[in-house]
Design a protein around this motif. Structure first.
Motif: not given
Length: 242
Positions: A15-28, A216-227
């Motif tokens: 969910r954080l990654a999705v928000v990050a994507q929206v913000l990233g596209v908006a910034a571009c 939000f990019v950093l938050l998505s990394i912190i909460t990631s559980t991907t091994p």
């Protein structure tokens, strides 16, 4: 500790990654609107030297910040095998680095052709330092995780430090971008740009969106559980191992 606590509160990485994507596209989109609509466009060769400068913020935001962020997210939240994530991560970082170099070249070219001194501001110092640190980070990553002769123990031990150092470089890149927007807008306002006009608001909001994107990019990394296994070694994010 931080990432585990956020997951306990129900904060999901995707969910954080999705928000990050929206913000990233908006910034571009916002930086393109600023440089093309308000500043007149982009050009490497032009009698209007400002068109040369416009390449700088576009490539630094879309190339260095956005693609660099995509590289970070790809390794932590992108589905697929470890090898696939590693290829995407490294490739996007390499592209971001190349575009960042071109973006810096545009700034130097604009200064040189306009008779403006180089490397006199905090923004330029941080920008050059960030690019240098980024190149060191990428080279060390390549040697440790792609070079066939690298010891397995070295790869396992260096991964947490790669994440930590990469996060520091990423924060520096965000800070440099925000300072760059502030510096350019200040110059424009001194030259007569309306302080409460649409362009001034656009530049300020673009800087804010870039900053929120990074958060939000950093938050998505912190909460990631991907091994993230490295040749049989399991890696635990530094934020959770402390």
């Amino acid at each position: 500790m931080g990432g585990a606590r956020m997951r306990e509160l129900g904060v999901q990485s995707w969910r954080l990654a999705v928000v990050a994507q929206v913000l990233g596209v908006a910034a571009c989109v916002m930086v393109l609107v600023w440089c093309i609509h308000f500043r007149g466009g982009l050009a490497f060769v032009a009698t209007n030297k400002s068109l040369i400068f416009n390449i700088h913020p576009v490539l630094m935001v879309i190339g260095f910040i956005f693609l660099g962020s995509e590289a970070i997210l790809a390794y932590r939240v992108l589905p697929g095998t470890k090898q696939q994530r590693k290829v995407v991560h490294s490739t996007l970082h390499l592209i971001a680095f190349v575009l960042g170099i071109v973006g810096m070249y545009a700034a130097f070219k604009y200064h040189n052709e306009s008779g403006i001194a180089n490397l006199y501001s905090l923004h330029s110092w941080l920008g050059l330092g960030t690019i240098i640190l980024f190149s060191i980070q990428w080279k060390l990553w390549f040697v440790a995780f792609w070079f066939p002769g690298a010891p397995e123990g070295l790869r396992a031990a260096s991964l947490p430090w790669h994440v930590l150092f990469g996060s520091i470089v990423y924060v520096l890149a965000l800070a440099t971008a925000v300072l760059g927007f502030l510096e350019k807008l200040t110059f424009l306002e001194v030259a007569g740009l309306a302080k409460y006009g649409p362009e001034a608001f656009l530049v300020n909001f673009t800087a804010i969106v870039v900053l929120l994107f990074g958060v939000f990019v950093l938050l998505s990394i912190i909460t990631s559980t991907t091994p993230s296994p490295v040749n049989g070694f399991e890696y635990s994010p530094l934020a959770e191992s402390q």
